[in-house]
Design an enzyme around this catalytic site. Sequence first.
Site, PDB file in Angstrom:
ATOM      1  CB  CYS A 124       2.428   8.371   0.633  1.00  0.00           C
ATOM      2  SG  CYS A 124       1.768   8.812   2.273  1.00  0.00           S
ATOM      3  CB  ALA A 125       7.163   5.111  -1.272  1.00  0.00           C
ATOM      4  N   GLY A 168       7.266   5.313  -6.778  1.00  0.00           N
ATOM      5  CA  GLY A 168       8.694   5.322  -6.500  1.00  0.00           C
ATOM      6  C   GLY A 168       9.474   6.496  -7.044  1.00  0.00           C
ATOM      7  N   GLY A 169       8.823   7.451  -7.680  1.00  0.00           N
ATOM      8  CA  GLY A 169       9.557   8.579  -8.234  1.00  0.00           C
ATOM      9  C   GLY A 169      10.366   9.334  -7.207  1.00  0.00           C
ATOM     10  CE  LYS A 170       6.552  13.444  -4.975  1.00  0.00           C
ATOM     11  NZ  LYS A 170       5.896  12.782  -6.126  1.00  0.00           N
ATOM     12  CG  ASP A 225       1.801   3.261  -1.541  1.00  0.00           C
ATOM     13  OD1 ASP A 225       2.115   4.443  -1.814  1.00  0.00           O
ATOM     14  OD2 ASP A 225       0.651   2.805  -1.736  1.00  0.00           O
ATOM     15  NE  ARG A 227      -0.339   3.998  -5.153  1.00  0.00           N
ATOM     16  CZ  ARG A 227       0.014   4.997  -5.954  1.00  0.00           C
ATOM     17  NH1 ARG A 227      -0.500   5.062  -7.176  1.00  0.00           N
ATOM     18  NH2 ARG A 227       0.863   5.936  -5.558  1.00  0.00           N
ATOM     19  CG  ASP A 266       3.863  13.160  -2.875  1.00  0.00           C
ATOM     20  OD1 ASP A 266       3.601  14.373  -2.903  1.00  0.00           O
ATOM     21  OD2 ASP A 266       3.632  12.398  -3.830  1.00  0.00           O
ATOM     22  CB  CYS A 274      -0.166  16.828  -6.899  1.00  0.00           C
ATOM     23  SG  CYS A 274      -1.208  15.355  -6.798  1.00  0.00           S
TER      24      CYS A 274
END
Length: 453
Positions: free
Chosen positions: A109-110, A113-115, A133, A138, A178, A231
């Site tokens: 679930c990218a 792109g932070g991770k 994703d 997105r 994530d 989160c």
Amino acid sequence: MKLPVEFEKKMKNLLGEDFAAYEQHLDDPAYYGIRVNTLKISVKEFLDICPFPVTPVPWTENGFYVRREDKPSKHPYYHAGLYYIQEPSAMAPAAYLPVVPGDRVLDLCAAPGGKSTELGSKLKGEGILVSNDVSISRTKALIRNLEMFGIRNSVILCTEAKHMVPSLTGFFDKILVDAPCSGEGMFRKGNNEIKNWEQKGSEPYARLQREIVDDAVKLLKPGGMMLYSTCTFSPEENEQVIEHLLTENEDLSLVSMKMCDGFDCGHPEWTLTGREDIKKCIRLWPHRIKGEGHFLALLQKAPGKETSFSGEKYPRVKLTRETEAFFKDCHMDIDWNRVQEFQGKLFYLKEEFPKLSGVRILRKGLFLGEMKKGRFEPSQPLAAALYPEEYDKYISFELEDERTIRYLKCETLNADVETEGIHLIGTGRFPLGWGKVKKGRIKNKYASSWRWM
């Protein structure tokens, strides 16, 4: 901040006497952070040139708190891909997944792109990163962020996990999930998260998360590791999802993770069966740490028989004369048997990767450039992925030179350069993009979609 009544009741039940501290923190300013791209620069080297004050984030070696007023997105080093702007708690999932060079890694679930950028940095150009994703809109940010970071060995997909299973069962060494969630840990960021919770709550996300992890575990090879994160605070989306995974998959077990000051463990009393190994999970409460709310669980599949995979074979690309001339100046190590052409566009994926069916592929490897009539147009991602020594014609502007910013704004520049043709343009030893030199002028080839605004 006014909390939804039902959410407030729920949090009082979860936190007990700690609820007052949680409620008080909601009026505090949010924390702001950057994460260094260790694919391009070491943390030590970055700290030597860092243009604003930073303070280390405890749970990751390359994350730092910064002040929002320092505007890290308004600096050439950001455009050179030296760091990613990221909320500090959101750095934890990729930091806690033990990726090493050579791994096959899936970020399920990218976006945005932070991770994925951190996972790609950890690979150091070896192995393969698949970033996926389900949202096509997105994935635009996902593609740009991976390209800006200079990651050469990525495949970018837009699909549901279940569509990967027929081709990639048991393929990945490491998987990050994530998961989409109710976002309770992000209420301090704004009213959109609260409105979303009021409309949906936790239940639909908990169902979706179970579907996602049920497919993800099929993609994990024997002995492989998967990190699940959200989160949100909801036990239904956290401890109970992991409980479900462990119940349905006897070959899965939880792995202990490093605890930092302020971290909390998972809560067995919030599961349906009270299993004690849930304590190996980690909870980040925003009133106990300098960051927002997060949940982490690291799982490992038992060793067993691994599936063998054969890579897709490509026909040898016939290069134009202009393309061959360009790559005489480019010393990036390319196996041309691994280059694919799509309507003149060239993509390079060094690692073998199975042929996929029923899956939307947005990128397969590094976009090198496009063969056009009478010329070759090198790509912006290629510029971002190169080191100065990998291309013969390199023009470097000092950081303080006004031409650095003007270049990022896509303006035409003057340059005292005798050699004409395509040049790699950068600041110091960090490439930014391309420019075509003719008669002392640089025709700007910086991607307009990346332009400094």
